[in-house]
Design a protein around this motif. Structure first.
Motif, PDB file in Angstrom:
ATOM      1  N   GLY A  42       4.582  -3.777  -0.884  1.00 44.59           N
ATOM      2  CA  GLY A  42       3.381  -4.575  -0.731  1.00 44.59           C
ATOM      3  C   GLY A  42       3.174  -4.988   0.711  1.00 44.59           C
ATOM      4  O   GLY A  42       4.094  -5.485   1.363  1.00 44.59           O
ATOM      5  N   ARG A  43       1.959  -4.784   1.191  1.00 46.73           N
ATOM      6  CA  ARG A  43       1.642  -5.122   2.579  1.00 46.73           C
ATOM      7  C   ARG A  43       0.317  -5.874   2.625  1.00 46.73           C
ATOM      8  O   ARG A  43      -0.688  -5.409   2.083  1.00 46.73           O
ATOM      9  CB  ARG A  43       1.552  -3.859   3.438  1.00 46.73           C
ATOM     10  N   ILE A  44       0.331  -7.068   3.246  1.00 48.30           N
ATOM     11  CA  ILE A  44      -0.895  -7.833   3.418  1.00 48.30           C
ATOM     12  C   ILE A  44      -1.850  -7.033   4.303  1.00 48.30           C
ATOM     13  O   ILE A  44      -1.458  -6.480   5.334  1.00 48.30           O
ATOM     14  CB  ILE A  44      -0.584  -9.203   4.040  1.00 48.30           C
ATOM     15  N   ASP A  45      -3.104  -6.983   3.865  1.00 49.79           N
ATOM     16  CA  ASP A  45      -4.110  -6.193   4.582  1.00 49.79           C
ATOM     17  C   ASP A  45      -5.341  -7.054   4.824  1.00 49.79           C
ATOM     18  O   ASP A  45      -6.438  -6.762   4.353  1.00 49.79           O
ATOM     19  CB  ASP A  45      -4.473  -4.945   3.762  1.00 49.79           C
ATOM     20  N   GLY A  46      -5.106  -8.176   5.525  1.00 47.54           N
ATOM     21  CA  GLY A  46      -6.178  -9.115   5.770  1.00 47.54           C
ATOM     22  C   GLY A  46      -6.129 -10.261   4.765  1.00 47.54           C
ATOM     23  O   GLY A  46      -5.291 -10.280   3.854  1.00 47.54           O
ATOM     24  N   PRO A  47      -7.004 -11.242   4.904  1.00 45.21           N
ATOM     25  CA  PRO A  47      -6.973 -12.424   4.046  1.00 45.21           C
ATOM     26  C   PRO A  47      -7.064 -12.084   2.558  1.00 45.21           C
ATOM     27  O   PRO A  47      -7.960 -11.335   2.133  1.00 45.21           O
ATOM     28  CB  PRO A  47      -8.203 -13.218   4.508  1.00 45.21           C
ATOM     29  N   ARG A  48      -6.113 -12.607   1.791  1.00 46.29           N
ATOM     30  CA  ARG A  48      -6.104 -12.519   0.330  1.00 46.29           C
ATOM     31  C   ARG A  48      -6.080 -11.081  -0.185  1.00 46.29           C
ATOM     32  O   ARG A  48      -6.461 -10.822  -1.343  1.00 46.29           O
ATOM     33  CB  ARG A  48      -7.314 -13.255  -0.262  1.00 46.29           C
ATOM     34  N   ARG A  49      -5.632 -10.162   0.611  1.00 43.33           N
ATOM     35  CA  ARG A  49      -5.672  -8.746   0.240  1.00 43.33           C
ATOM     36  C   ARG A  49      -4.288  -8.126   0.440  1.00 43.33           C
ATOM     37  O   ARG A  49      -3.656  -8.332   1.478  1.00 43.33           O
ATOM     38  CB  ARG A  49      -6.714  -8.025   1.097  1.00 43.33           C
ATOM     39  N   VAL A  50      -3.823  -7.350  -0.541  1.00 46.27           N
ATOM     40  CA  VAL A  50      -2.513  -6.702  -0.489  1.00 46.27           C
ATOM     41  C   VAL A  50      -2.662  -5.247  -0.920  1.00 46.27           C
ATOM     42  O   VAL A  50      -3.286  -4.959  -1.957  1.00 46.27           O
ATOM     43  CB  VAL A  50      -1.497  -7.409  -1.417  1.00 46.27           C
TER      44      VAL A  50
END
Length: 485
Positions: A122-130
């Protein structure tokens, strides 16, 4: 209960949890209890480091060592102990407790609470997005209405020494999943992992040399490290305080390792293990996409909400916030944060006052920790030095455990020491430390006293059963009163 919402290529949940160890499981459970939909993302085994390479396997392996040591302290039982520990059965016991590294049971538990499990990185891809990427390269995008909780844990740190790659050193994972006993083992590091691994491997047949720069278990009172060092030495380990490893050589991958030491000497061993600290497992989870530095510890508030991230949606739990790298403390943070996430999602006010429902106050005042060495070392709250540096006026009460008859009945010539750190202005405990066989079972009473700020005048009415090791409480409190306080 809120349900996930799907749009083409994206699934939206109320909460996304990165990491399915005990910390991640606890925040997921609390969020589900609040009626929120939850996605849990795990790239290794559901259950995490604690279940498979740390707390559970280490204690499963250590218990036979400690049980034999305890028996040898009692006349009559001592004579029944003969021969060597059966290492095959010890390793088999470990394998049972880690379920042979099969996480299907814990994966079913995640499903049982109504959370969805996603296996992959899992990688955060901007606000509130994974973004979740599976081993086969396929990816899926998740978004969170309310929160993303980072509970990815930490990794061991290996020092930058000449020859360390060639030496192929053990870390805590090798120390707990190996099923071969090295004839000679060097353990580098005097913290909790180092002393427990030295106790374990010396107890099941290795000749252990333990290296520590300054002292053993330095975050506890000095006497704790001294008594643990004494116990290791009596068990046959070579404890070297103030000696550093400066280089390693292992020209034959299947041969011994030679350690170069800063005192001019060398040591040849069959394996070397480094227990020299941890680093947050945040280097590749997309922190840069929300303005944070990859690989950094997460700076959080009392609800474990990450600071310096706009919108109030990112949480850092357990090891990643660097408050206390202990499973039980991370689970405490997760329960508190899960309740805070639920309250914020429902628009309810938070109770963030000291010791309130949404404040992790214990992280600063009442962190319990136990090292399952021989003797055990257990503490909660502040040490005498920490209390002094914090500006408290204190009285220090020290006693050997042989003051309590229950301790002497538990083990002949019971080896142990206890200390209370008392705030004399408020008549409460700031900290307590116990070292001795079985003292881990004393720790919760001390934790209740510290977290509850129980006045000592009231605490003296908590009567310890006779004859138990816990009688030491009576003698400690009596000693405090005799000193005129």
């Amino acid at each position: 209960m809120s349900e996930p919402q799907q749009t083409p290529g994206i699934t939206t949940y109320d909460v996304i949890v990165l990491g399915a160890g005990p910390v991640g499981q606890n925040v997921a459970d609390r969020a589900r209890a609040a009626g929120l939909s939850v996605a849990v993302v795990e790239r290794e085994l559901v259950g995490g480091e604690c279940s498979y390479w740390a707390c559970v396997p280490s204690k499963a392996l250590l218990r036979p060592v400690i049980a034999v040591a305890d028996a040898r302290r009692v006349d009559g039982a001592r004579e029944a102990v003969s021969g060597r520990i059966d290492t095959d059965r010890v390793f088999a016991r470990r394998n049972r407790y880690v379920t042979d590294w099969d996480d299907s049971g814990q994966a079913l538990w995640v499903k049982s609470i109504g959370a969805d499990l996603f296996r992959g990185h899992g990688r955060i891809d901007g606000p509130r997005r994974v973004t979740v990427t599976r081993d086969d390269g396929a990816s899926q995008t998740l978004t969170a209405r309310h929160a993303v909780a980072v509970a990815t844990g930490s990794d061991p740190v290996l020092p930058d020494l000449p020859g360390i790659t060639e030496a192929r050193p053990w870390t805590n994972r090798h120390g707990t999943d190996s099923s071969t006993v090295p004839g000679r083992l060097a353990v580098v590091g005097g913290g909790g992992v180092g002393v427990e691994m030295a106790t374990l491997w010396q107890g099941i047949g290795s000749r252990v040399t333990l290296f520590a720069r300054r002292s053993l278990i330095p975050r506890m009172e000095p006497f704790a490290g001294e008594l643990v060092a004494q116990g290791l030495t009596e068990a046959g380990a070579d404890v070297r305080i103030g000696v550093r490893v400066t280089a390693l050589r292992r020209p034959d991958p299947n041969g011994p390792v030679t350690l170069t030491l800063d005192d001019g000497g060398e040591l040849e061993v069959d394996e070397v293990m480094f227990a020299t600290g941890r680093t947050p497992r945040t280097g590749d989870i997309g922190l840069d996409t929300v303005g944070l530095t990859p690989g950094s510890w997460l700076d959080v508030d009392t609800t474990c909400l990450v600071k310096d991230v706009e919108g109030g949606w990112l949480y850092g739990l357990g090891d990643v916030n660097h408050r206390a790298l202990l499973t039980h403390q991370g689970k405490y943070q997760a329960r508190t944060a899960g309740d805070a996430i639920g309250a914020r999602a429902a628009g309810r006010p938070l109770d963030e006052h000291a010791w309130g429902d949404h404040a992790t106050t214990a992280d600063q005042h009442a962190v319990p920790q136990v090292f399952f060495t021989d003797p055990e070392a257990a503490s909660v709250g502040l040490t005498a030095d920490q209390a002094e540096r914090a500006g408290h006026r204190t009285k220090i009460v020290d006693l050997d455990f042989n003051a309590a008859q229950g301790a002497n009945l538990h083990a002949d010539h019971y080896p142990g020491h206890a200390r209370l750190v008392v705030d004399i202005d408020r008549d409460i405990l700031l900290g307590a430390t116990f070292v001795g066989p079985g003292v881990s079972e004393l720790l919760h009473s001390a934790t209740v006293a510290v977290a509850g700020e129980v006045p000592l005048k009231r605490l003296r009415h908590a009567i310890a059963c006779f004859p138990t090791v816990s009688e030491i409480w009576l003698f400690l409190l009596a000693a405090y009163r005799r000193d005129g306080d």
